[in-house]
Design a protein around this motif. Structure first.
Motif, PDB file in Angstrom:
ATOM      1  N   LEU A  24       0.843  -1.193   0.000  1.00 35.48           N
ATOM      2  CA  LEU A  24       0.000   0.000   0.000  1.00 35.48           C
ATOM      3  C   LEU A  24       0.875   1.239   0.000  1.00 35.48           C
ATOM      4  O   LEU A  24       1.870   1.310   0.736  1.00 35.48           O
ATOM      5  CB  LEU A  24      -0.907   0.012   1.232  1.00 35.48           C
ATOM      6  N   ASN A  25       0.509   2.234  -0.808  1.00 37.86           N
ATOM      7  CA  ASN A  25       1.305   3.455  -0.913  1.00 37.86           C
ATOM      8  C   ASN A  25       0.527   4.657  -0.401  1.00 37.86           C
ATOM      9  O   ASN A  25      -0.639   4.862  -0.764  1.00 37.86           O
ATOM     10  CB  ASN A  25       1.706   3.704  -2.374  1.00 37.86           C
ATOM     11  N   ASN A  56      -5.582   7.429 -11.744  1.00 30.50           N
ATOM     12  CA  ASN A  56      -5.729   6.681 -12.984  1.00 30.50           C
ATOM     13  C   ASN A  56      -5.441   5.205 -12.718  1.00 30.50           C
ATOM     14  O   ASN A  56      -4.322   4.825 -12.387  1.00 30.50           O
ATOM     15  CB  ASN A  56      -4.761   7.228 -14.045  1.00 30.50           C
ATOM     16  N   THR A  57      -6.418   4.361 -12.822  1.00 30.10           N
ATOM     17  CA  THR A  57      -6.256   2.915 -12.558  1.00 30.10           C
ATOM     18  C   THR A  57      -6.337   2.081 -13.832  1.00 30.10           C
ATOM     19  O   THR A  57      -6.509   0.881 -13.787  1.00 30.10           O
ATOM     20  CB  THR A  57      -7.334   2.436 -11.570  1.00 30.10           C
ATOM     21  N   GLN A 111      -9.240  -0.264   8.732  1.00 27.47           N
ATOM     22  CA  GLN A 111      -9.656   1.131   8.565  1.00 27.47           C
ATOM     23  C   GLN A 111      -8.489   1.920   7.985  1.00 27.47           C
ATOM     24  O   GLN A 111      -7.396   1.937   8.544  1.00 27.47           O
ATOM     25  CB  GLN A 111     -10.074   1.730   9.909  1.00 27.47           C
ATOM     26  N   MET A 112      -8.727   2.564   6.841  1.00 26.92           N
ATOM     27  CA  MET A 112      -7.657   3.258   6.115  1.00 26.92           C
ATOM     28  C   MET A 112      -7.941   4.751   6.019  1.00 26.92           C
ATOM     29  O   MET A 112      -9.086   5.201   6.128  1.00 26.92           O
ATOM     30  CB  MET A 112      -7.524   2.675   4.699  1.00 26.92           C
ATOM     31  N   TYR A 113      -6.873   5.504   5.772  1.00 28.04           N
ATOM     32  CA  TYR A 113      -6.996   6.955   5.581  1.00 28.04           C
ATOM     33  C   TYR A 113      -5.793   7.445   4.788  1.00 28.04           C
ATOM     34  O   TYR A 113      -4.726   6.825   4.788  1.00 28.04           O
ATOM     35  CB  TYR A 113      -7.084   7.690   6.921  1.00 28.04           C
ATOM     36  N   SER A 114      -5.997   8.533   4.107  1.00 23.75           N
ATOM     37  CA  SER A 114      -4.918   9.162   3.351  1.00 23.75           C
ATOM     38  C   SER A 114      -4.123  10.065   4.281  1.00 23.75           C
ATOM     39  O   SER A 114      -4.690  10.708   5.169  1.00 23.75           O
ATOM     40  CB  SER A 114      -5.488   9.977   2.192  1.00 23.75           C
ATOM     41  N   TYR A 115      -2.826  10.119   4.079  1.00 20.99           N
ATOM     42  CA  TYR A 115      -1.994  10.999   4.904  1.00 20.99           C
ATOM     43  C   TYR A 115      -2.318  12.475   4.647  1.00 20.99           C
ATOM     44  O   TYR A 115      -1.965  13.345   5.438  1.00 20.99           O
ATOM     45  CB  TYR A 115      -0.508  10.737   4.623  1.00 20.99           C
ATOM     46  N   GLU A 116      -3.014  12.728   3.556  1.00 23.33           N
ATOM     47  CA  GLU A 116      -3.408  14.107   3.241  1.00 23.33           C
ATOM     48  C   GLU A 116      -4.727  14.490   3.920  1.00 23.33           C
ATOM     49  O   GLU A 116      -5.060  15.660   4.023  1.00 23.33           O
ATOM     50  CB  GLU A 116      -3.539  14.265   1.717  1.00 23.33           C
ATOM     51  N   ASP A 117      -5.503  13.468   4.351  1.00 22.82           N
ATOM     52  CA  ASP A 117      -6.803  13.733   4.986  1.00 22.82           C
ATOM     53  C   ASP A 117      -7.043  12.672   6.055  1.00 22.82           C
ATOM     54  O   ASP A 117      -7.611  11.619   5.792  1.00 22.82           O
ATOM     55  CB  ASP A 117      -7.921  13.708   3.932  1.00 22.82           C
ATOM     56  N   TYR A 118      -6.578  12.951   7.282  1.00 25.90           N
ATOM     57  CA  TYR A 118      -6.665  11.974   8.357  1.00 25.90           C
ATOM     58  C   TYR A 118      -8.102  11.732   8.822  1.00 25.90           C
ATOM     59  O   TYR A 118      -8.398  10.687   9.398  1.00 25.90           O
ATOM     60  CB  TYR A 118      -5.830  12.444   9.563  1.00 25.90           C
ATOM     61  N   SER A 146      -4.340  -7.900  -6.253  1.00 23.27           N
ATOM     62  CA  SER A 146      -5.583  -7.300  -6.761  1.00 23.27           C
ATOM     63  C   SER A 146      -6.395  -6.649  -5.645  1.00 23.27           C
ATOM     64  O   SER A 146      -7.048  -5.628  -5.849  1.00 23.27           O
ATOM     65  CB  SER A 146      -6.430  -8.365  -7.468  1.00 23.27           C
ATOM     66  N   ASP A 147      -6.329  -7.228  -4.425  1.00 26.51           N
ATOM     67  CA  ASP A 147      -7.029  -6.627  -3.289  1.00 26.51           C
ATOM     68  C   ASP A 147      -6.367  -5.315  -2.878  1.00 26.51           C
ATOM     69  O   ASP A 147      -7.055  -4.342  -2.549  1.00 26.51           O
ATOM     70  CB  ASP A 147      -7.028  -7.586  -2.100  1.00 26.51           C
ATOM     71  N   LEU A 148      -5.037  -5.265  -2.893  1.00 23.98           N
ATOM     72  CA  LEU A 148      -4.346  -4.015  -2.565  1.00 23.98           C
ATOM     73  C   LEU A 148      -4.669  -2.933  -3.583  1.00 23.98           C
ATOM     74  O   LEU A 148      -4.821  -1.750  -3.240  1.00 23.98           O
ATOM     75  CB  LEU A 148      -2.833  -4.242  -2.510  1.00 23.98           C
ATOM     76  N   GLN A 149      -4.799  -3.337  -4.832  1.00 25.30           N
ATOM     77  CA  GLN A 149      -5.153  -2.376  -5.875  1.00 25.30           C
ATOM     78  C   GLN A 149      -6.554  -1.825  -5.628  1.00 25.30           C
ATOM     79  O   GLN A 149      -6.793  -0.614  -5.810  1.00 25.30           O
ATOM     80  CB  GLN A 149      -5.071  -3.051  -7.239  1.00 25.30           C
ATOM     81  N   ALA A 150      -7.481  -2.687  -5.170  1.00 21.70           N
ATOM     82  CA  ALA A 150      -8.843  -2.239  -4.861  1.00 21.70           C
ATOM     83  C   ALA A 150      -8.842  -1.288  -3.663  1.00 21.70           C
ATOM     84  O   ALA A 150      -9.584  -0.292  -3.640  1.00 21.70           O
ATOM     85  CB  ALA A 150      -9.733  -3.448  -4.586  1.00 21.70           C
ATOM     86  N   LEU A 151      -8.001  -1.571  -2.662  1.00 19.70           N
ATOM     87  CA  LEU A 151      -7.904  -0.687  -1.495  1.00 19.70           C
ATOM     88  C   LEU A 151      -7.317   0.660  -1.890  1.00 19.70           C
ATOM     89  O   LEU A 151      -7.755   1.719  -1.406  1.00 19.70           O
ATOM     90  CB  LEU A 151      -7.031  -1.341  -0.419  1.00 19.70           C
ATOM     91  N   GLN A 152      -6.335   0.631  -2.759  1.00 21.22           N
ATOM     92  CA  GLN A 152      -5.716   1.871  -3.233  1.00 21.22           C
ATOM     93  C   GLN A 152      -6.756   2.724  -3.968  1.00 21.22           C
ATOM     94  O   GLN A 152      -6.817   3.949  -3.793  1.00 21.22           O
ATOM     95  CB  GLN A 152      -4.538   1.526  -4.150  1.00 21.22           C
ATOM     96  N   LYS A 153      -7.567   2.081  -4.764  1.00 18.29           N
ATOM     97  CA  LYS A 153      -8.602   2.789  -5.514  1.00 18.29           C
ATOM     98  C   LYS A 153      -9.678   3.336  -4.582  1.00 18.29           C
ATOM     99  O   LYS A 153     -10.265   4.388  -4.833  1.00 18.29           O
ATOM    100  CB  LYS A 153      -9.225   1.850  -6.551  1.00 18.29           C
ATOM    101  N   MET A 154      -9.946   2.604  -3.477  1.00 17.05           N
ATOM    102  CA  MET A 154     -10.948   3.041  -2.511  1.00 17.05           C
ATOM    103  C   MET A 154     -10.534   4.358  -1.854  1.00 17.05           C
ATOM    104  O   MET A 154     -11.346   5.271  -1.681  1.00 17.05           O
ATOM    105  CB  MET A 154     -11.122   1.954  -1.439  1.00 17.05           C
ATOM    106  N   VAL A 155      -9.255   4.467  -1.496  1.00 16.48           N
ATOM    107  CA  VAL A 155      -8.761   5.668  -0.816  1.00 16.48           C
ATOM    108  C   VAL A 155      -8.480   6.786  -1.814  1.00 16.48           C
ATOM    109  O   VAL A 155      -8.703   7.966  -1.527  1.00 16.48           O
ATOM    110  CB  VAL A 155      -7.490   5.339   0.000  1.00 16.48           C
ATOM    111  N   PHE A 156      -8.025   6.437  -3.012  1.00 18.55           N
ATOM    112  CA  PHE A 156      -7.723   7.433  -4.041  1.00 18.55           C
ATOM    113  C   PHE A 156      -8.540   7.133  -5.299  1.00 18.55           C
ATOM    114  O   PHE A 156      -8.006   6.641  -6.299  1.00 18.55           O
ATOM    115  CB  PHE A 156      -6.218   7.418  -4.375  1.00 18.55           C
TER     116      PHE A 156
END
Length: 463
Positions: free
Chosen positions: A96-97, A260-261, A206-213, A246-256
């Motif tokens: 996850l990035n 472009n996916t 539970q996830m969050y972006s470092y730009e929006d806690y 593929s699950d990590l890619q879905a999580l990445q898309k969920m937060v961001f």
């Protein structure tokens, strides 16, 4: 002359000069012991080296990293690597990035984990990769994951006071030694059970972006199994969680969601597993020709293997000197025997004995000396190896009771997995016996030819 007759004459001649035969055999024994013992120490050193490398991890693994746009780590790269001869499987790894996360489990999210190493492997590759399960099964469905062997110890019990709400496994695995002045690893440490077993549990990620806690994203995951710790395969096998990429890619898309996916799925790195250690170097070179960077244990293993081989050659050479001296002793014994039996040789020729039979008789004598010396040398070498290993291991003899325990102790110090100083494999003992026979035959060749060329008439006249 029959073969049985030649053997009978051979044995009679060896018994005729017992002292000389015994001393000659003793020379072969010493030479055989020297070469076997020296080589056994070299084999023991190589075995210890291989055990040390094995502790570092899987020696058949190659880690591949991308290098610019022309060397992307994607599914095409995996197919390209798997087409290389000697490759068993190629596995993509991602992470996850730019995402923070917290995991909770239990009634009312009682147990919390503020940090964990989350990675993703390409689907269907976990078993081929060699991951071992402590319990449970490998994931098959989306958001089914594996937990690291010690991931449960990172859970914090929210109903306990701070400072006593976590189980610190390191306190049990390491203890302070006042004599040494530092902490030592306790190999036989028994860890307490974690607050909760993760296998079969459903956790909330539970996830969050470092730009929006403040903005949180929740995803339920199911732990289908617990994987055995193996740092060489990834740190996540210890205290993390392994997803499908593929699950990590879905999580990445969920937060961001605005990212472009549409691009192809890419990996942080790719693990390439070869079918054998000997294939690593060739496979690694071919991957580098594709433009990728690689890392493996080969850069460590190869110099160590070369050093072990040089040491074996040195030890074998020292032992060979002793065997060469023994060969000179056999030659000397046979020449003296021929000088004493000149008249006997003349009589054999006068009676019509074939020259080949005469030659064979003397070669048999030399061969028997080599055979007896080789067998005795191999047995004594094994005893010497046993003594060396007992001295190096320093077992507690006072704790041994009965023949069964004695035998078990003696065998244990010789087992390769216990890293003995000296190892005498069966092939080495067999080689030593065969080599001693060859040395004996080679040493007796010149005296045997000399016997054949003795004049029958002159030999009969000789006193």
């Amino acid at each position: 002359m029959k073969l049985s007759d030649m053997i009978k004459i051979c044995l009679q001649n060896l018994r005729r000069r017992k002292s000389r035969t015994l001393l000659t055999v003793l020379g072969v024994v010493v030479g055989c012991c020297a070469i076997v013992t020296m080589l056994s120490i070299g084999i023991g050193m190589q075995n210890s080296m291989e055990l040390a490398l094995a502790d570092m991890g899987d020696l058949t693994l190659i880690q591949v990293y991308g290098r610019g746009q022309n060397a992307k780590l994607d599914d095409d790269a995996i197919k390209k690597f798997e087409a290389i001869p000697g490759v068993e499987v190629a596995i993509g790894k991602a992470s996850l990035n730019n995402i923070g996360y917290e995991l909770t489990v239990g009634e009312k999210d009682r147990y919390q984990m503020n940090w964990a190493n989350i990675v993703g492997f390409s689907k269907g590759s976990m078993e081929k990769f060699g991951l071992e399960l402590v319990e449970g099964t490998f994931p098959k469905e989306p958001f089914e994951v594996l937990a690291g062997e010690f991931a449960a110890y990172n859970l914090r019990d929210t109903q306990r006071p701070d400072g006593s709400n976590m189980i610190d496994r390191w306190e049990f695995m390491y203890s302070y030694d006042p004599d040494l002045g530092y902490y030592t690893y306790n190999e036989n440490a028994e860890l307490p059970d974690p607050y909760i077993s993760l296998c079969g549990q459903k956790m909330n990620l539970q996830m969050y972006s470092y730009e929006d806690y403040d903005k949180k994203y929740d995803q339920e995951i199911k732990i289908t199994g617990v994987v055995k710790e193996d740092y060489n395969k990834d740190y996540a096998t210890s205290e993390g969680f392994i997803f499908f990429v593929s699950d990590l890619q879905a999580l990445q898309k969920m937060v961001f969601p605005t990212n472009n996916t549409n691009n192809k799925l890419t990996y942080d790195q790719i693990y390439v597993k070869t079918t054998d250690i000997s294939k690593v170097e060739a496979v690694e070179e071919e991957i580098k020709q594709f433009g990728y960077s690689t890392s493996s244990m080969e850069s460590i293993r190869k110099p160590m293997q070369e050093e072990a081989r040089q040491q074996q050659l040195m030890f074998g050479g020292l032992g060979a000197v002793s065997l060469f001296v023994a060969a000179l002793g056999i030659t000397n014994t046979m020449i003296m025997s021929i000088s004493e039996r000149t008249r006997e040789i003349g009589v054999m020729k006068a009676l019509g004995c074939y020259l080949g039979n005469i030659r064979t008789t003397f070669l048999m004598e030399a061969g028997f000396i080599g055979l007896i010396g080789g067998i005795a040398g191999a047995v004594i070498s094994y005893i010497i190896s046993l003594v060396i290993n007992l001295v190096s291991k320093k077992p507690d003899f006072g704790m041994v009771e009965g023949f069964g325990q004695w035998w078990e102790m003696l065998m244990s110090v010789m087992m390769p997995e216990n890293s003995p100083v000296s190892i005498v494999p069966l092939w080495l003992a067999g080689f030593a016996i065969l080599f001693s026979i060859i040395v004996g035959l080679g040493s007796g060749f010149y005296p045997a030819n000399k016997a054949v060329h003795i004049s029958a008439l002159e030999a009969i006249k000789r006193e």
